[in-house]
Motif scaffolding. Sequence first.
Motif, mmCIF file in Angstrom:
data_model
loop_
_atom_site.group_PDB
_atom_site.id
_atom_site.type_symbol
_atom_site.label_atom_id
_atom_site.label_comp_id
_atom_site.label_asym_id
_atom_site.label_seq_id
_atom_site.Cartn_x
_atom_site.Cartn_y
_atom_site.Cartn_z
ATOM 1 N N ILE A 158 6.103 1.435 -9.181
ATOM 2 C CA ILE A 158 6.860 1.294 -10.417
ATOM 3 C C ILE A 158 6.064 0.451 -11.410
ATOM 4 N N ILE A 159 6.081 0.853 -12.672
ATOM 5 C CA ILE A 159 5.462 0.080 -13.738
ATOM 6 C C ILE A 159 6.515 -0.218 -14.802
ATOM 7 N N VAL A 160 6.535 -1.460 -15.260
ATOM 8 C CA VAL A 160 7.521 -1.929 -16.235
ATOM 9 C C VAL A 160 6.804 -2.245 -17.547
ATOM 10 N N PHE A 161 7.366 -1.769 -18.654
ATOM 11 C CA PHE A 161 6.798 -2.006 -19.977
ATOM 12 C C PHE A 161 7.720 -2.951 -20.758
ATOM 13 N N TYR A 162 7.132 -3.998 -21.341
ATOM 14 C CA TYR A 162 7.904 -4.914 -22.175
ATOM 15 C C TYR A 162 6.972 -5.630 -23.137
ATOM 16 N N GLN A 163 7.552 -6.224 -24.170
ATOM 17 C CA GLN A 163 6.792 -6.950 -25.181
ATOM 18 C C GLN A 163 6.970 -8.442 -24.965
ATOM 19 N N ASP A 164 5.893 -9.125 -24.623
ATOM 20 C CA ASP A 164 5.963 -10.568 -24.433
ATOM 21 C C ASP A 164 5.937 -11.269 -25.791
ATOM 22 N N PRO A 165 6.834 -12.237 -26.026
ATOM 23 C CA PRO A 165 6.851 -12.957 -27.305
ATOM 24 C C PRO A 165 5.617 -13.852 -27.462
ATOM 25 N N TYR A 199 8.656 -14.713 -15.714
ATOM 26 C CA TYR A 199 9.498 -13.583 -15.338
ATOM 27 C C TYR A 199 9.610 -13.472 -13.814
ATOM 28 N N TYR A 200 10.759 -12.963 -13.402
ATOM 29 C CA TYR A 200 10.976 -12.636 -11.997
ATOM 30 C C TYR A 200 11.595 -11.242 -11.942
ATOM 31 N N PHE A 201 10.972 -10.351 -11.153
ATOM 32 C CA PHE A 201 11.433 -8.969 -11.050
ATOM 33 C C PHE A 201 12.065 -8.739 -9.683
ATOM 34 N N VAL A 202 13.176 -8.017 -9.684
ATOM 35 C CA VAL A 202 13.859 -7.622 -8.452
ATOM 36 C C VAL A 202 13.836 -6.098 -8.391
ATOM 37 N N LEU A 203 13.272 -5.566 -7.322
ATOM 38 C CA LEU A 203 13.121 -4.122 -7.163
ATOM 39 C C LEU A 203 13.997 -3.649 -6.008
ATOM 40 N N THR A 204 14.899 -2.711 -6.302
ATOM 41 C CA THR A 204 15.829 -2.192 -5.302
ATOM 42 C C THR A 204 15.656 -0.687 -5.195
ATOM 43 N N ILE A 205 15.480 -0.195 -3.977
ATOM 44 C CA ILE A 205 15.263 1.228 -3.726
ATOM 45 C C ILE A 205 16.391 1.756 -2.860
ATOM 46 N N ASN A 206 17.152 2.690 -3.406
ATOM 47 C CA ASN A 206 18.303 3.263 -2.689
ATOM 48 C C ASN A 206 19.233 2.170 -2.164
ATOM 49 N N LYS A 214 9.492 7.889 -2.422
ATOM 50 C CA LYS A 214 9.387 9.338 -2.274
ATOM 51 C C LYS A 214 10.283 10.011 -3.296
ATOM 52 N N SER A 215 10.052 11.283 -3.528
ATOM 53 C CA SER A 215 10.815 12.022 -4.527
ATOM 54 C C SER A 215 12.313 11.946 -4.232
ATOM 55 N N GLY A 216 13.095 11.697 -5.283
ATOM 56 C CA GLY A 216 14.545 11.600 -5.157
ATOM 57 C C GLY A 216 15.055 10.197 -4.955
ATOM 58 N N ASP A 217 14.177 9.240 -4.677
ATOM 59 C CA ASP A 217 14.613 7.855 -4.506
ATOM 60 C C ASP A 217 15.174 7.307 -5.818
ATOM 61 N N GLN A 218 16.252 6.549 -5.713
ATOM 62 C CA GLN A 218 16.847 5.891 -6.869
ATOM 63 C C GLN A 218 16.385 4.436 -6.887
ATOM 64 N N VAL A 219 15.703 4.065 -7.963
ATOM 65 C CA VAL A 219 15.094 2.741 -8.065
ATOM 66 C C VAL A 219 15.770 1.958 -9.182
ATOM 67 N N HIS A 220 16.156 0.735 -8.865
ATOM 68 C CA HIS A 220 16.799 -0.169 -9.813
ATOM 69 C C HIS A 220 15.870 -1.350 -10.039
ATOM 70 N N ILE A 221 15.527 -1.620 -11.301
ATOM 71 C CA ILE A 221 14.622 -2.711 -11.650
ATOM 72 C C ILE A 221 15.378 -3.738 -12.477
ATOM 73 N N GLU A 222 15.347 -4.991 -12.036
ATOM 74 C CA GLU A 222 15.919 -6.097 -12.790
ATOM 75 C C GLU A 222 14.793 -7.028 -13.239
ATOM 76 N N ASP A 275 16.831 1.856 -14.637
ATOM 77 C CA ASP A 275 16.869 2.686 -13.443
ATOM 78 C C ASP A 275 15.952 3.881 -13.618
ATOM 79 N N ILE A 276 15.432 4.360 -12.494
ATOM 80 C CA ILE A 276 14.586 5.541 -12.525
ATOM 81 C C ILE A 276 14.777 6.305 -11.204
ATOM 82 N N ILE A 277 14.760 7.626 -11.287
ATOM 83 C CA ILE A 277 14.760 8.474 -10.104
ATOM 84 C C ILE A 277 13.341 9.010 -9.930
ATOM 85 N N ILE A 278 12.780 8.826 -8.761
ATOM 86 C CA ILE A 278 11.394 9.205 -8.525
ATOM 87 C C ILE A 278 11.260 10.734 -8.536
ATOM 88 N N PRO A 279 10.413 11.279 -9.389
ATOM 89 C CA PRO A 279 10.254 12.750 -9.460
ATOM 90 C C PRO A 279 9.489 13.279 -8.257
#
Length: 264
Positions: free
Chosen positions: A146-153, A160-167, A199-207, A260-264
């Motif tokens: 997973i890659i996250v895009f954001y603009q740093d001030p 930053y702290y990222f939490v990655l949840t898969i299914n 893998k394809s079809g996985d539901q990924v939640h990024i905080e 959120d993203i669903i893996i293609p």
Amino acid sequence: MKNRYKLTVIILLCMVIGSCKKVIDLNLKNADPQLVIEGNITDESKPQFVSITKSVAIDNSNNFPAVTGALVNLIDQSGTFYRLTERTPGNYYSSILLGKHKQQYTLQVQYNTKTYTAVSTMPDKVSIDSVALSLQYFGQQVTKTIIVFYQDPLAETNQYYFVLTINGVQVKQVFAKNDYLNNGRAVQQLLYEDDIKLKSGDQVHIEMQCIDPIIYNYWYTLSLQQTNDFSSTTPSNPVTNFNDKSVLGYFSAHTTDYKDIIIP
């Protein structure tokens, strides 16, 4: 509660801090339980949450005894107290406090005649622009990341702290980042993990959380202890913001944003 996996690492922390040249013979199976407090206040319209447990022996890492009957308060910058209610054993909630940016908060826990306090300041919010799937090539092997895009001030230092949840399962990797090398830039942050193979079809939640410097040091210390090469550090207590250093855990006032993203 999420972040439970971190306590497996933390149980290695039950040691006396001494010279790195001194050999310490640890009996982790018989180490005395320590109080573990995990507190969070966010800018979301949802109940604020504090978990209080006790550490356990390293061979019993899936059973953390709940600490019941504690008096738990959150105190805002104006000095207003918000009493948290123990809804389930060891889990304390407040539903009337909404965290505000640039405001300082204090967590106060009274248990067994002792009072434990920690202070955290909620930074300004940085939001996620978008997330995407990135393919990483290691020889003949292709890894989905997973890659996250954001603009740093530009005008301030950010952590930053990222939490990655898969299914519905949080990955074990700790993602603590700062803007030391990309202050004021458009950031493309890879969240590489080898815990759960995407893998394809996985539901990924990024905080993405914007956190204060002390909490960044806490997560960053844990992230260093996760590596398996020569750059890894000797397990030790992460930097806590509690006044009593015998307490394990943290109190974090932070912003939060989701994608959120669903893996293609």
